[in-house]
Design a protein around this motif. Structure first.
Motif, PDB file in Angstrom:
ATOM      1  N   PRO A  54       0.741  -6.171  45.326  1.00  0.00           N
ATOM      2  CA  PRO A  54       0.972  -5.277  44.190  1.00  0.00           C
ATOM      3  C   PRO A  54       2.462  -5.260  43.837  1.00  0.00           C
ATOM      4  O   PRO A  54       3.319  -5.186  44.715  1.00  0.00           O
ATOM      5  CB  PRO A  54       0.510  -3.916  44.718  1.00  0.00           C
ATOM      6  N   GLY A  55       2.745  -5.379  42.553  1.00  0.00           N
ATOM      7  CA  GLY A  55       4.131  -5.401  42.095  1.00  0.00           C
ATOM      8  C   GLY A  55       4.707  -6.780  41.904  1.00  0.00           C
ATOM      9  O   GLY A  55       5.797  -6.925  41.336  1.00  0.00           O
ATOM     10  N   ASP A  56       4.000  -7.832  42.370  1.00  0.00           N
ATOM     11  CA  ASP A  56       4.532  -9.195  42.264  1.00  0.00           C
ATOM     12  C   ASP A  56       4.223  -9.856  40.930  1.00  0.00           C
ATOM     13  O   ASP A  56       5.009 -10.656  40.438  1.00  0.00           O
ATOM     14  CB  ASP A  56       3.952 -10.079  43.372  1.00  0.00           C
ATOM     15  N   LEU A  57       3.050  -9.559  40.364  1.00  0.00           N
ATOM     16  CA  LEU A  57       2.583 -10.228  39.150  1.00  0.00           C
ATOM     17  C   LEU A  57       2.390  -9.231  38.026  1.00  0.00           C
ATOM     18  O   LEU A  57       1.804  -8.161  38.218  1.00  0.00           O
ATOM     19  CB  LEU A  57       1.226 -10.910  39.392  1.00  0.00           C
ATOM     20  N   PHE A  58       2.857  -9.599  36.843  1.00  0.00           N
ATOM     21  CA  PHE A  58       2.520  -8.887  35.610  1.00  0.00           C
ATOM     22  C   PHE A  58       1.435  -9.739  34.959  1.00  0.00           C
ATOM     23  O   PHE A  58       1.674 -10.918  34.667  1.00  0.00           O
ATOM     24  CB  PHE A  58       3.752  -8.773  34.722  1.00  0.00           C
ATOM     25  N   VAL A  59       0.239  -9.191  34.759  1.00  0.00           N
ATOM     26  CA  VAL A  59      -0.926 -10.004  34.419  1.00  0.00           C
ATOM     27  C   VAL A  59      -1.501  -9.626  33.063  1.00  0.00           C
ATOM     28  O   VAL A  59      -1.625  -8.442  32.728  1.00  0.00           O
ATOM     29  CB  VAL A  59      -2.015  -9.858  35.503  1.00  0.00           C
ATOM     30  N   CYS A  60      -1.851 -10.660  32.302  1.00  0.00           N
ATOM     31  CA  CYS A  60      -2.567 -10.490  31.037  1.00  0.00           C
ATOM     32  C   CYS A  60      -3.774 -11.411  31.077  1.00  0.00           C
ATOM     33  O   CYS A  60      -3.621 -12.629  31.232  1.00  0.00           O
ATOM     34  CB  CYS A  60      -1.664 -10.839  29.859  1.00  0.00           C
ATOM     35  N   ARG A  61      -4.980 -10.849  30.948  1.00  0.00           N
ATOM     36  CA  ARG A  61      -6.203 -11.657  31.008  1.00  0.00           C
ATOM     37  C   ARG A  61      -6.975 -11.506  29.708  1.00  0.00           C
ATOM     38  O   ARG A  61      -7.111 -10.399  29.183  1.00  0.00           O
ATOM     39  CB  ARG A  61      -7.074 -11.231  32.202  1.00  0.00           C
ATOM     40  N   ASN A  62      -7.483 -12.629  29.205  1.00  0.00           N
ATOM     41  CA  ASN A  62      -8.299 -12.594  27.999  1.00  0.00           C
ATOM     42  C   ASN A  62      -9.197 -13.815  27.973  1.00  0.00           C
ATOM     43  O   ASN A  62      -8.998 -14.770  28.734  1.00  0.00           O
ATOM     44  CB  ASN A  62      -7.416 -12.526  26.739  1.00  0.00           C
ATOM     45  N   ALA A  63     -10.193 -13.804  27.111  1.00  0.00           N
ATOM     46  CA  ALA A  63     -11.120 -14.929  27.010  1.00  0.00           C
ATOM     47  C   ALA A  63     -10.376 -16.186  26.582  1.00  0.00           C
ATOM     48  O   ALA A  63      -9.788 -16.236  25.499  1.00  0.00           O
ATOM     49  CB  ALA A  63     -12.238 -14.607  26.015  1.00  0.00           C
ATOM     50  N   GLY A  64     -10.362 -17.199  27.440  1.00  0.00           N
ATOM     51  CA  GLY A  64      -9.743 -18.469  27.085  1.00  0.00           C
ATOM     52  C   GLY A  64      -8.268 -18.586  27.375  1.00  0.00           C
ATOM     53  O   GLY A  64      -7.632 -19.542  26.931  1.00  0.00           O
ATOM     54  N   ASN A  65      -7.686 -17.600  28.110  1.00  0.00           N
ATOM     55  CA  ASN A  65      -6.239 -17.605  28.415  1.00  0.00           C
ATOM     56  C   ASN A  65      -5.409 -18.015  27.195  1.00  0.00           C
ATOM     57  O   ASN A  65      -4.602 -18.946  27.234  1.00  0.00           O
ATOM     58  CB  ASN A  65      -5.913 -18.496  29.616  1.00  0.00           C
ATOM     59  N   ILE A  66      -5.610 -17.278  26.124  1.00  0.00           N
ATOM     60  CA  ILE A  66      -5.007 -17.601  24.826  1.00  0.00           C
ATOM     61  C   ILE A  66      -3.740 -16.789  24.571  1.00  0.00           C
ATOM     62  O   ILE A  66      -3.656 -15.604  24.938  1.00  0.00           O
ATOM     63  CB  ILE A  66      -6.045 -17.373  23.703  1.00  0.00           C
ATOM     64  N   VAL A  67      -2.766 -17.432  23.959  1.00  0.00           N
ATOM     65  CA  VAL A  67      -1.558 -16.772  23.466  1.00  0.00           C
ATOM     66  C   VAL A  67      -1.500 -17.016  21.963  1.00  0.00           C
ATOM     67  O   VAL A  67      -1.148 -18.117  21.524  1.00  0.00           O
ATOM     68  CB  VAL A  67      -0.282 -17.327  24.133  1.00  0.00           C
ATOM     69  N   PRO A  68      -1.859 -16.037  21.151  1.00  0.00           N
ATOM     70  CA  PRO A  68      -1.800 -16.265  19.699  1.00  0.00           C
ATOM     71  C   PRO A  68      -0.376 -16.560  19.244  1.00  0.00           C
ATOM     72  O   PRO A  68       0.581 -16.067  19.841  1.00  0.00           O
ATOM     73  CB  PRO A  68      -2.285 -14.928  19.119  1.00  0.00           C
ATOM     74  N   PRO A  69      -0.227 -17.378  18.198  1.00  0.00           N
ATOM     75  CA  PRO A  69       1.111 -17.578  17.631  1.00  0.00           C
ATOM     76  C   PRO A  69       1.722 -16.234  17.267  1.00  0.00           C
ATOM     77  O   PRO A  69       1.015 -15.296  16.904  1.00  0.00           O
ATOM     78  CB  PRO A  69       0.845 -18.427  16.385  1.00  0.00           C
ATOM     79  N   VAL A  81       3.611 -10.043  26.464  1.00  0.00           N
ATOM     80  CA  VAL A  81       4.668 -11.046  26.613  1.00  0.00           C
ATOM     81  C   VAL A  81       6.031 -10.416  26.324  1.00  0.00           C
ATOM     82  O   VAL A  81       6.987 -10.573  27.101  1.00  0.00           O
ATOM     83  CB  VAL A  81       4.418 -12.245  25.677  1.00  0.00           C
ATOM     84  N   GLU A  82       6.131  -9.713  25.217  1.00  0.00           N
ATOM     85  CA  GLU A  82       7.395  -9.103  24.813  1.00  0.00           C
ATOM     86  C   GLU A  82       7.888  -8.112  25.859  1.00  0.00           C
ATOM     87  O   GLU A  82       9.070  -8.115  26.235  1.00  0.00           O
ATOM     88  CB  GLU A  82       7.213  -8.412  23.464  1.00  0.00           C
ATOM     89  N   PHE A  83       6.981  -7.262  26.353  1.00  0.00           N
ATOM     90  CA  PHE A  83       7.370  -6.261  27.342  1.00  0.00           C
ATOM     91  C   PHE A  83       7.749  -6.930  28.656  1.00  0.00           C
ATOM     92  O   PHE A  83       8.741  -6.553  29.300  1.00  0.00           O
ATOM     93  CB  PHE A  83       6.223  -5.271  27.573  1.00  0.00           C
ATOM     94  N   GLY A  84       6.968  -7.934  29.053  1.00  0.00           N
ATOM     95  CA  GLY A  84       7.257  -8.612  30.310  1.00  0.00           C
ATOM     96  C   GLY A  84       8.623  -9.274  30.310  1.00  0.00           C
ATOM     97  O   GLY A  84       9.373  -9.186  31.285  1.00  0.00           O
ATOM     98  N   VAL A  85       8.954  -9.949  29.213  1.00  0.00           N
ATOM     99  CA  VAL A  85      10.224 -10.672  29.134  1.00  0.00           C
ATOM    100  C   VAL A  85      11.399  -9.723  28.907  1.00  0.00           C
ATOM    101  O   VAL A  85      12.431  -9.816  29.592  1.00  0.00           O
ATOM    102  CB  VAL A  85      10.168 -11.738  28.017  1.00  0.00           C
ATOM    103  N   MET A  86      11.256  -8.792  27.969  1.00  0.00           N
ATOM    104  CA  MET A  86      12.397  -7.980  27.556  1.00  0.00           C
ATOM    105  C   MET A  86      12.595  -6.728  28.398  1.00  0.00           C
ATOM    106  O   MET A  86      13.737  -6.343  28.681  1.00  0.00           O
ATOM    107  CB  MET A  86      12.251  -7.607  26.080  1.00  0.00           C
ATOM    108  N   ALA A  87      11.505  -6.085  28.801  1.00  0.00           N
ATOM    109  CA  ALA A  87      11.643  -4.846  29.562  1.00  0.00           C
ATOM    110  C   ALA A  87      11.635  -5.090  31.070  1.00  0.00           C
ATOM    111  O   ALA A  87      12.413  -4.471  31.803  1.00  0.00           O
ATOM    112  CB  ALA A  87      10.517  -3.876  29.187  1.00  0.00           C
ATOM    113  N   LEU A  88      10.770  -5.987  31.533  1.00  0.00           N
ATOM    114  CA  LEU A  88      10.656  -6.218  32.972  1.00  0.00           C
ATOM    115  C   LEU A  88      11.534  -7.367  33.456  1.00  0.00           C
ATOM    116  O   LEU A  88      11.817  -7.471  34.643  1.00  0.00           O
ATOM    117  CB  LEU A  88       9.199  -6.499  33.345  1.00  0.00           C
ATOM    118  N   GLY A  89      11.925  -8.252  32.541  1.00  0.00           N
ATOM    119  CA  GLY A  89      12.806  -9.357  32.920  1.00  0.00           C
ATOM    120  C   GLY A  89      12.135 -10.435  33.750  1.00  0.00           C
ATOM    121  O   GLY A  89      12.772 -11.041  34.616  1.00  0.00           O
ATOM    122  N   VAL A  90      10.841 -10.699  33.478  1.00  0.00           N
ATOM    123  CA  VAL A  90      10.188 -11.797  34.200  1.00  0.00           C
ATOM    124  C   VAL A  90      10.924 -13.099  33.901  1.00  0.00           C
ATOM    125  O   VAL A  90      11.465 -13.292  32.808  1.00  0.00           O
ATOM    126  CB  VAL A  90       8.689 -11.921  33.828  1.00  0.00           C
TER     127      VAL A  90
END
Length: 227
Positions: A54-69, A81-90
Motif C-alpha cells: 500500500p502506498g507504492d502504486l497509484f492505479v487507474c483501471r479501465n476497460a482496455g487500459n485506455i488513455v484517451p487523447p 494522470v494529471e494528479f499523479g504527475v503534478m500533485a504526487l510527482g510520480v
C-alpha cells in the motif's frame, strides 16, 4: 469468494500485521513513484503482479487500459494522470495490457458492441491500433491478431499519454519515463515495449525495457535566445 469474509480477514489479520505501515500512510500521506494504468479485468491485479505494498502504486483501471487523447473535457483517466504527475510527482507511468483481453476481442466483433454504446464509444480510442493490425497482421489467425492488437493498443495509448500536457512537460524536463507492458495471465510473464518499438521479455534491473526514456530539456535558455 465471499467479500464480507475477505473484509473481516483484512481487518483482523492483514491490517494488524501491517499496522505500522498503515499508520505511517495515514499520518504522512502517499508518495508513490509509479502510476499504473491497467485493464479493469478481474484477473489483472497491479499490486499483485508487482508485489507492491500500500502506498507504492497509484492505479487507474479501465476497460482496455485506455488513455484517451488529451482534451479540455474532464475525464477520469486524464484527471488521474494529471494528479499523479503534478500533485504526487510520480516518475514512472506504466500502461499494462494483458492476454485474453475482452476489450481487444470486442474490436473484432463490432456488432456485439451495439448493445453497449458506452463501451463501443470508449473502445474507439483503440481504433488506431486496430487499423495497424488490419494493415500489418492480416497473415495471422484470429488469436494472433488479438494478441497483436493487445500490444499495438498499449503502444497507441502511450502515444496518447505523451500528448497530455503534464506528461509532455515531465518527459521534456527529464523527470518522467513511460513503460508499456503486456501481462500473460497463464504464465505470469510480462512483455515490455522498448524505445525501438519492440516488445521484449521483462527483465528487472537497469536493462529493463523502457518505452519512452527520460530525456533532457530540448534546449537551454541560451540556445533558445540564440535561435
Amino acid at each position: 469468494m465471499e467479500i464480507g469474509s475477505g473484509v473481516a480477514r483484512f481487518q483482523d489479520h492483514v491490517h494488524k500485521q501491517q499496522q505500522e505501515l498503515f499508520r505511517t500512510l495515514a499520518r504522512d500521506g502517499q508518495t508513490p513513484k509509479y502510476l499504473m494504468i491497467s485493464c479493469a479485468d478481474s484477473r489483472v491485479v497491479p499490486e499483485l503482479i508487482t508485489q507492491a505494498n500500500p502506498g507504492d502504486l497509484f492505479v487507474c483501471r479501465n476497460a482496455g487500459n485506455i488513455v484517451p487523447p488529451f482534451a479540455v473535457k474532464n475525464g477520469g483517466v486524464s484527471s488521474t494522470v494529471e494528479f499523479g504527475v503534478m500533485a504526487l510527482g510520480v516518475t514512472e507511468i506504466i500502461v499494462c495490457g494483458h492476454s485474453d483481453c475482452g476489450a481487444m476481442k470486442g474490436m473484432f466483433n463490432a456488432e456485439a458492441l451495439d448493445a453497449m454504446p458506452n463501451v463501443k464509444a470508449w473502445l474507439a480510442h483503440s481504433e488506431p491500433a486496430f487499423e495497424v493490425v488490419k494493415e500489418c497482421y492480416g497473415h495471422l489467425d484470429k488469436d494472433g491478431q488479438v494478441a497483436a492488437l493487445t500490444q499495438e493498443n498499449v503502444a497507441i495509448q502511450l502515444v496518447h499519454l505523451q500528448n497530455h500536457p503534464s506528461v509532455a512537460a515531465g518527459l521534456a524536463a527529464g523527470r518522467l519515463q513511460l513503460h508499456g507492458w503486456v501481462f500473460d495471465i497463464e504464465s505470469g510473464k510480462i512483455k515490455a515495449l522498448d524505445h525501438k518499438g519492440s516488445f521484449q521479455d521483462f527483465v528487472a534491473g537497469p536493462d529493463m525495457p523502457i518505452a519512452v526514456p527520460r530525456r533532457a530539456r530540448r534546449g537551454s535558455a541560451a540556445s533558445v535566445e540564440a535561435a
